[in-house]
Every structure is written in structure tokens, then in C-alpha cells.
Design a protein around this motif. Structure first.
Motif, short mmCIF file in Angstrom:
data_model
loop_
_atom_site.label_atom_id
_atom_site.label_comp_id
_atom_site.label_asym_id
_atom_site.label_seq_id
_atom_site.Cartn_x
_atom_site.Cartn_y
_atom_site.Cartn_z
N ARG A 1 -21.69 -2.07 -8.98
CA ARG A 1 -20.66 -2.61 -8.09
C ARG A 1 -19.83 -3.67 -8.81
O ARG A 1 -18.62 -3.77 -8.61
CB ARG A 1 -21.30 -3.19 -6.83
CG ARG A 1 -22.11 -2.15 -6.06
CD ARG A 1 -22.51 -2.56 -4.67
NE ARG A 1 -22.96 -3.90 -4.46
CZ ARG A 1 -24.23 -4.30 -4.45
NH1 ARG A 1 -25.20 -3.43 -4.71
NH2 ARG A 1 -24.54 -5.55 -4.18
N ILE A 2 -20.49 -4.47 -9.65
CA ILE A 2 -19.76 -5.48 -10.43
C ILE A 2 -18.78 -4.80 -11.38
O ILE A 2 -17.60 -5.16 -11.46
CB ILE A 2 -20.74 -6.37 -11.21
CG1 ILE A 2 -21.55 -7.26 -10.25
CG2 ILE A 2 -20.00 -7.24 -12.23
CD1 ILE A 2 -22.67 -8.02 -10.92
N ILE A 3 -19.27 -3.82 -12.14
CA ILE A 3 -18.43 -3.14 -13.13
C ILE A 3 -17.23 -2.47 -12.45
O ILE A 3 -16.10 -2.53 -12.95
CB ILE A 3 -19.27 -2.11 -13.91
CG1 ILE A 3 -20.31 -2.83 -14.78
CG2 ILE A 3 -18.39 -1.23 -14.79
CD1 ILE A 3 -21.36 -1.91 -15.36
N ALA A 4 -17.47 -1.84 -11.31
CA ALA A 4 -16.39 -1.15 -10.61
C ALA A 4 -15.33 -2.10 -10.08
O ALA A 4 -14.20 -1.68 -9.78
CB ALA A 4 -16.97 -0.33 -9.46
N ARG B 1 -10.25 -5.08 -16.83
CA ARG B 1 -10.79 -5.96 -17.87
C ARG B 1 -11.69 -5.22 -18.85
O ARG B 1 -12.14 -5.82 -19.84
CB ARG B 1 -11.58 -7.12 -17.23
CG ARG B 1 -10.71 -8.09 -16.43
CD ARG B 1 -11.58 -9.12 -15.72
NE ARG B 1 -10.79 -10.08 -14.96
CZ ARG B 1 -10.55 -11.33 -15.34
NH1 ARG B 1 -11.04 -11.77 -16.49
NH2 ARG B 1 -9.83 -12.14 -14.57
N LEU B 2 -11.99 -3.96 -18.58
CA LEU B 2 -12.99 -3.24 -19.36
C LEU B 2 -12.36 -2.15 -20.21
O LEU B 2 -11.27 -1.66 -19.93
CB LEU B 2 -14.03 -2.62 -18.41
CG LEU B 2 -14.72 -3.59 -17.44
CD1 LEU B 2 -15.69 -2.82 -16.56
CD2 LEU B 2 -15.43 -4.70 -18.20
N GLU B 3 -13.12 -1.78 -21.26
CA GLU B 3 -12.70 -0.65 -22.08
C GLU B 3 -12.83 0.64 -21.27
O GLU B 3 -13.62 0.73 -20.33
CB GLU B 3 -13.57 -0.58 -23.34
CG GLU B 3 -13.46 -1.81 -24.23
CD GLU B 3 -14.45 -1.77 -25.38
OE1 GLU B 3 -15.11 -0.71 -25.57
OE2 GLU B 3 -14.56 -2.77 -26.09
N GLU B 4 -12.07 1.65 -21.68
CA GLU B 4 -12.03 2.88 -20.90
C GLU B 4 -13.41 3.49 -20.72
O GLU B 4 -13.76 3.98 -19.64
CB GLU B 4 -11.09 3.89 -21.58
CG GLU B 4 -10.86 5.14 -20.74
CD GLU B 4 -9.79 6.04 -21.34
OE1 GLU B 4 -9.70 7.20 -20.87
OE2 GLU B 4 -9.07 5.59 -22.24
N GLY B 5 -14.22 3.46 -21.76
CA GLY B 5 -15.55 4.05 -21.69
C GLY B 5 -16.52 3.28 -20.83
O GLY B 5 -17.60 3.78 -20.50
N GLN B 6 -16.17 2.05 -20.46
CA GLN B 6 -17.04 1.21 -19.63
C GLN B 6 -16.71 1.32 -18.15
O GLN B 6 -17.53 0.96 -17.31
CB GLN B 6 -16.91 -0.26 -20.05
CG GLN B 6 -17.42 -0.56 -21.46
CD GLN B 6 -17.16 -2.02 -21.83
OE1 GLN B 6 -16.13 -2.58 -21.48
NE2 GLN B 6 -18.11 -2.61 -22.54
N TYR C 1 -19.60 -6.19 -21.74
CA TYR C 1 -18.60 -6.06 -20.68
C TYR C 1 -17.81 -7.37 -20.57
O TYR C 1 -18.41 -8.44 -20.39
CB TYR C 1 -19.26 -5.74 -19.34
CG TYR C 1 -19.88 -4.37 -19.27
CD1 TYR C 1 -19.17 -3.30 -18.75
CD2 TYR C 1 -21.17 -4.13 -19.74
CE1 TYR C 1 -19.71 -2.02 -18.68
CE2 TYR C 1 -21.74 -2.86 -19.68
CZ TYR C 1 -21.01 -1.82 -19.15
OH TYR C 1 -21.56 -0.57 -19.09
N ALA C 2 -16.50 -7.29 -20.67
CA ALA C 2 -15.65 -8.48 -20.65
C ALA C 2 -15.39 -8.93 -19.21
O ALA C 2 -14.25 -8.96 -18.73
CB ALA C 2 -14.33 -8.19 -21.36
#
Length: 740
Positions: free
Chosen positions: A47-50, A55-60, A105-106
Motif C-alpha cells: 500500500r505504501i509503494i502504490a 517517486r519510484l523507478e518503473e520496475g518498482q 525505494y525513494a
């Protein structure tokens, strides 16, 4: 995704690790019926990443799976198996962010005091992730929770240990009873669709909009209440003194995870009340250092090393007040972790039943059990626990071998009641009046407030209420047991619900059914009298009581709430199948990392899966799905009778061994069933292989125990590492791969 698709959620901690072991079994067996089992990541880390794709690289980057499932839950074809999540407190959220940052993860830090627009945006995104972010989104239906017959029978023939109760036990519940959410509550029914604005009109005439727009529908119930901070502080100080005078442990029981705005604030006031001199002298220093009592004593103590010059002095002050105050209930006395260390460590719905089951005791700082003053500041539901304590004091502990059951029908759809209040809960900055105002400028509800008061507004939509009444009648008809609506006419919200229940009950055939309305305390007494006689009583409750009771009674009846069947018939026609209320079990993960042993019990997953197959069979006409459901039910009965749940210590089977035995018993049932000869033939080889190689497989599973393992992360484990840890039997893996 097709109509023959089951969504299996990837969540957190022990349930997520168990999924690496069990999901391959589920997918292999389901495929024989043409059923696809797909996963969606709704973990805290996911949920955090989504929330921060830019702010994230495409693969992340990952899709917002929770939002996707929220929409799916509103469709007739939904079939979702939902495992327990972390309902993240701020310390847990910050820990997850730090772990993800370390993994590359940035992500931004969580801003405690956002000042810029960017910080406010970041804070708003994180605030949508913390607390009970998942359940209100998915629960587009009301709750049907009960103990399956196989579990209840097992508990009666293998009763768990219950602590003895003494008639002179000094354990009690302390609650405010006035100036709290319950006593100040005001409630109304909305006349027409529209929107409300929540605003604070200060005494100096200035108006601050707290929330611009709260959409409302005709017929829904809206509440407004306030916890008055002055009264709260006075109450808490009195309870600290009372615990010392009565020579009992002091404990506080809140839900700082689900009630992610109000309860952390209340928790902070409890910490202040226990250490009044320290906060009077050093409060400003702690604030300047970013150390908040809302985050718990543990966070403050851990941060004192970074307080120049005064850190040691402040720590000594805490220790002096800790020694001078009442004995404090402990989470882990060996490690010195108190009831006040972490707001998410002592969760009321789990901690109170555990205390009642253990003779009314909690653990003290000396490592021994002791009578306890359980502080539940808001009086909405505290009387339920006091009634159980008084019953145990009068009649002794319950007997799992003979006691009846209290299944639950819970009103929770569309964020009903308090659990949907987070975006309408505020810590008030100035004296004045908080008002709910409609589009025409009419004041719908209002509350006088002082600085520091906690204001809360709640919504309960009308269609969920109608569905709740219908479900109550359905369960009463199916079981023949009395159904009791736990509603108190002296509480504003409940009084409105009582009128609606009385209006909607006549729409259903209640001939021959016993359906009553009782206050929560009277309903508790009624239910306790019945279960002591070995009889059942259906509790029909609001959202929070649903949560509390489906821990309270199962922990007393079964020893755990993780073994409940939890079905949510979605209002659009789909099904949500929850895997019990056992939490996400961080201690189990810690043991796995240390000893390669996972004690998590997946029984709830077995029940949810069977119910999911049953629903799919009914909704799509898939006959093989029905065979899978029926054989899984029988296999689970064998599993219980053979006692294949994880053992308590190394050397026995753990979670992975449980999955093997369930797979073996299930394959055996499928191979011998006569409804589908082709399906029986498909499982004949697997059943034979697993049966013949049982000892080899168990030996492989047990052999790995005793050594540390590396998962690559706590909140987000490395999938390859987690799969390797959770699937250590090559023999089992190969047999499963050969299916079909």
C-alpha cells in the motif's frame, strides 16, 4: 479475471509467510476445477509503494490493488479471500517506510509536523495507508462470523486451559461514563442526498473548515461526539491512583490501530497521566526532540539518547515515576516492555479476552500474573467486559467442553459507524463549536469543544442497515437460535438504529423466531446465561462490537479467534471470505527468523477457502468447485481430529507441516469421492504419493528447524527467499507439481 477466479490477498507478517507455503496447494487443487486463484498485494508495504508511483523507478511501481479490490467488491462476481493485515500504527508505518527506503525505494519520510504543501500531500497519502485502511474498503457487505461445527466439536473434546477465577478477584474495568464519546453523542437521520461540511467556529468568530465535503445519502445515520480532554485527564489520573491504592496492575486497552486518529491521542494522554511530573518538567524538551507520548513510552525512551545533555536525566525521571506508581501491566516482562511502550501492542479486542481467560490477570513487572485495573476510557462498550468479569467472579471460569456459542452478525458495510470515522476525527485547536452544516447552511449537528478535545463524526448508511437486519433474520432462521440486537436506547446512535430495526424487521418473516433488542450489558448477561447452559445466542451488533465480540467469545470458547469462519455476503452479490480475527502475529515471524519455525495456524484459511469454493459453485454452477468445497470440509475435520495444527515447540510440525497434512487429507477425500470420477482419478496418484511419502516429507519439513533464516525484509520479504524458506520439502513440492 473470469467468473471462475478467486482473489487471494497477499498481506503481512505471519499470514503472508504462510501464503508462500499454502497458496501453491490452493492453486494446484483449484486448477482441476478450472478455477484460477490470483493474488493481489494489499500488504502495508504494498500500500505504501502504490501511494508514490511518481517517486519510484518503473520496475518498482505497483498498481493500487486495494482500490482495485474495493471496486471488485461492488460487483456480483467478487470472490475474495482476505487474510489479516497490519492495521499500522505510526511506529509500524515509519518502520515499514525505513525498510523500503533501505531496499532502494525513494519514498519520503513520514512528516510528523507537515508545514509545506508537499509535506501535507505526503502526510495525507500516508494517513490513507495507516490504521484500518483495508477492511473498510473491502467490506461492501455485513459480517457473518461463527465457529464452524468441526472447530466447536474439537474444542469440546479437547478443551483448552482456562484460568481459575476467584470470588475475591480485584480485577475490574474503569471507564469514564461522562464527557466521553458515548455520553456526548448526538445522532440524526439525513433527509436527502447531499453533503455536509465540518467546521470549527472558534469563540473569536473565526471559522476553520475541518472537512469541506462529507457526502451523505437519504436515510443514513450521522453522529457527532466529543471526548473532552480535561475530563479525560482527570479520569486517567484518578485511575493511576486507584490502581496503586487497590494494589492491582494498571493497564489501558484501546484500539490505536483501527481507531488511528482518536486512540493514539488518548494513548498519549495515558502515558502523560502515568508520568505527570516528567511531562510537566520535560514536556517541551520532548516535543522539541520530536518525541510524542502518542507513539508510546518505548519510542520516547529509545529517542532520549539523541536529546543533548538532558537524555539521561529525563530517563531517570521516567524510571523514578515508574517505580513510584502502581505496578504496570507488561507486554513482555522479561524485556521490560510495558503496557505503555507501544500503542499497537495492547489491542482491546484481543487483550481483554486474554485477560479474562487468564483468571482476570495480566503479567506484572515481576513476571507474575496479578489482578488488573483495565482502563477503557470511552464507555461505549466497556460495560460488556465488566459484565463478563462479574459473571466469572460469581460463577467461575467458563468450561469450553460444555459452553455454547455466540456467533455474530455485524453491521460493517460501507464503513459503518466508528471504524469509518477517521477522516472525520479531529484534535481541536481552539475553543468554540464544531458544526456539521448542509449545503443550505443548516446546522445538522454541533458540539461545543475546548482545545485538545477529540471530535468524531460517524456515518452509517441505510442500505447496510437494511441488509444487516435481513442477515440477522436469515441466521436466526437457519439456526433456530435467538438473535439479539445489542442496542442501547439511552445512547443516541443506538436509539436511531432501534427505530430502523423496528421498521425493517416486519419486512421479513420472523414467525417462530426469537428476536430481541437489549442493551449491550443486558445482552452480555443474556448470552452468558445461555452459553453456561450449553446454548447459543446470535449477537447482532454494530461495527466495533462485531470486532470485540468475535474475539471475546471465540477466545473463551475455542482458545483463539483465528479459527472462526468469517463470511461477508457482499451486497452486490459477491463474497468476501475472511480468515479469522487472529491478527498478523509479529511474534511468529520473529520465531521463524530465529529458529525457522512458524507457529501460525492456517485453519482460518482452510475455512475461508471452503466457503469461497462453495460460493463460486453456487454463483457459477461449477460442480467441481462444490466437490472441492465438500472434500475440503471433510479434510479439515480429519485435520482437527488428528491434531495437525502447529505444535508448540521445535521438533514437531509447524505451519508448513500443517499445510502438508491438509493437502494429504484433501487429496485422499478427493480420490475417494464419488460425485466426479474423473476428478477422483486425477487425485488418486497425488493421494497415493503423499500417503506413502508422509514420513519422508515430514522429516524434510522438520529437518530445517533450529537455525536462523534470512527473509530479505520484515514488511516486504524477498519473494524468492520467502518461498525457499516456506517450501523446504522437495518431495512434497514435486508431488504437487505432478498433479494433473
Amino acid at each position: 479475471m473470469t467468473d471462475s477466479t478467486i482473489i487471494y490477498t497477499h498481506t503481512d507478517e505471519a499470514p503472508a509467510l504462510a501464503t508462500y507455503s499454502f497458496l501453491p496447494v490452493v492453486q494446484a487443487y483449484a486448477s482441476t476445477a478450472g478455477v484460477q486463484v490470483e493474488t493481489r498485494d494489499i500488504s502495508l508495504a504494498g500500500r505504501i509503494i502504490a501511494s508514490f508511483p511518481e517517486r519510484l523507478e518503473e520496475g518498482q511501481r505497483i498498481e493500487d490493488a486495494l482500490a482495485e479490490l474495493g471496486e471488485l467488491a461492488k460487483t456480483p462476481g467478487a470472490n475474495i479471500i482476505k487474510l489479516p493485515n497490519i492495521s499500522a500504527s505510526i511506529p509500524q508505518l515509519k518502520a515499514a517506510i525505513a525498510e523500503l527506503q533501505a531496499q532502494g525505494y525513494a519514498l519520503p519520510d513520514y512528516p510528523d509536523d507537515p508545514q509545506t504543501d508537499e509535506d501535507k500531500d505526503v502526510r495525507a497519502r500516508y494517513d490513507k495507508v495507516k490504521g484500518s485502511a483495508v477492511n473498510p474498503v473491502l467490506r461492501e457487505g455485513n459480517s457473518d462470523r461463527r465457529a464452524p461445527g468441526s472447530v466447536k466439536n474439537y474444542a469440546k473434546t479437547h478443551p483448552h486451559r482456562m484460568g481459575a477465577w476467584s470470588a475475591d478477584s480485584k480485577t475490574n474495568v474503569a471507564t469514564m461514563g461522562e464527557n466521553d464519546f458515548r455520553s456526548t453523542e448526538k445522532s440524526t437521520v439525513i433527509a436527502a442526498d447531499g453533503a455536509l461540511r465540518i467546521e470549527l467556529v472558534a469563540e473569536d468568530g473565526t471559522t476553520t473548515v475541518l472537512r469541506e465535503k462529507v457526502p451523505v445519502l437519504a436515510g443514513e445515520v450521522v453522529d457527532a461526539s466529543v471526548m473532552r480532554v480535561a475530563a479525560l485527564r482527570e479520569f486517567l489520573a484518578a485511575q493511576v491512583a486507584r490502581a496503586k491504592a487497590e494494589d492491582v496492575l494498571f493497564s489501558v486497552h484501546l484500539k490505536a490501530t483501527m481507531m488511528k486518529v482518536s486512540d493514539p491521542i488518548v494513548f498519549g494522554h495515558v502515558v502523560r497521566a502515568f508520568f505527570p511530573q516528567t511531562f510537566a518538567k520535560y514536556g517541551e524538551v520532548l516535543v522539541a526532540a520530536g518525541l510524542s507520548p502518542n507513539d508510546g513510552l518505548g519510542t520516547i525512551l529509545n529517542g532520549l539518547d539523541n536529546v543533548p545533555h538532558l537524555g539521561a536525566e529525563i530517563k531517570a525521571s521516567f524510571e523514578a515515576e515508574l517505580a513510584d506508581g502502581p505496578a504496570l501491566a507488561m507486554v513482555d516482562s522479561d524485556k521490560g516492555i510495558t503496557n505503555l511502550h507501544v500503542p499497537s501492542d495492547v489491542i482491546v479486542d484481543a487483550s481483554m479476552p486474554a485477560m479474562i481467560r487468564t483468571s482476570g490477570h495480566m503479567w506484572g513487572p515481576d513476571g507474575n500474573e496479578a489482578d488488573t485495573l483495565a482502563v477503557l476510557p470511552d464507555s461505549s462498550y466497556s460495560g460488556v467486559y465488566q459484565a463478563v468479569i462479574e459473571d466469572c467472579r460469581a460463577h467461575g471460569a467458563f468450561d469450553p467442553a460444555t459452553m455454547g456459542s455466540v456467533p455474530n452478525v455485524g453491521l460493517m458495510a460501507q464503513k459503518a459507524e466508528e471504524y469509518g470515522s477517521h477522516d472525520k476525527t479531529f484534535e481541536i485547536a481552539a475553543a468554540g463549536t464544531v458544526r456539521l452544516v448542509d449545503a443550505e447552511g443548516n446546522v445538522v449537528l454541533e458540539q461545543a469543544v475546548q482545545p485538545g478535545d477529540i471530535f468524531r463524526a460517524c456515518q452509517t448508511k441505510d442500505l447496510p442497515i437494511q441488509d444487516w437486519v435481513k442477515l440477522a433474520v436469515t441466521r436466526a432462521r437457519a439456526t433456530g437460535d435467538p438473535a439479539v440486537f445489542w442496542l442501547d436506547e439511552s445512547r443516541a446512535h443506538d436509539a436511531v438504529l432501534i427505530e430502523k430495526v423496528k421498521a425493517y424487521l416486519p419486512q421479513h418473516d420472523t414467525t417462530g423466531l426469537q428476536i430481541e433488542i437489549k442493551s449491550p450489558v443486558e445482552a452480555t448477561k443474556f448470552s452468558l446465561e445461555r452459553i453456561r447452559r450449553g446454548e447459543n445466542a446470535i449477537s447482532v451488533t454494530g461495527n466495533v462490537l462485531r470486532d470485540y465480540l468475535t474475539d471475546l467469545f471465540p477466545i473463551l470458547e475455542l482458545g483463539t479467534s483465528a479459527k472462526m469462519l468469517s463470511v461477508v455476503p457482499l451486497m452486490a452479490g459477491g463474497g468476501l471470505f475472511e480468515t479469522g480475527a487472529g491478527g498478523s502475529a509479529p511474534k511468529h515471524v520473529q520465531q521463524l527468523v530465529k529458529e525457522n519455525y512458524l507457529r501460525w495456524d492456517s485453519l482460518g484459511e482452510f475455512f475461508a477457502l471452503a466457503a469461497s469454493f462453495e460460493h463460486l459453485a453456487q454463483s457459477t454452477g461449477n460442480a467441481r468447485a462444490k466437490v472441492l468445497a465438500d472434500t475440503l470440509d471433510r479434510a479439515t475435520g480429519t485435520f482437527l481430529n488428528e491434531d495437525k495444527s502447529p505444535s508448540r515447540r521445535l521438533g514437531g510440525i509447524d505451519n508448513r507441516g500443517s499445510h502438508f497434512y491438509l493437502a494429504m487429507y484433501w487429496a485422499q477425500e478427493l480420490a475417494k469421492q464419488t460425485e466426479d470420477a474423473e476428478l477422483a482419478q486425477a487425485f488418486a496418484g497425488l493421494a497415493k504419493a503423499l500417503t506413502e511419502q508422509e514420513q519422508t516429507i515430514v522429516a524434510e519439513l522438520v529437518a530445517v528447524q533450529g537455525s536462523p533464516v534470512e527473509l530479505g525484509g520484515y514488511y516486504q520479504p524477498d519473494p524468492a527467499k520467502a518461498a525457499a524458506v516456506m517450501r523446504p520439502s522437495a518431495t512434497f513440492n514435486e508431488a504437487l507439481a505432478d498433479l494433473g
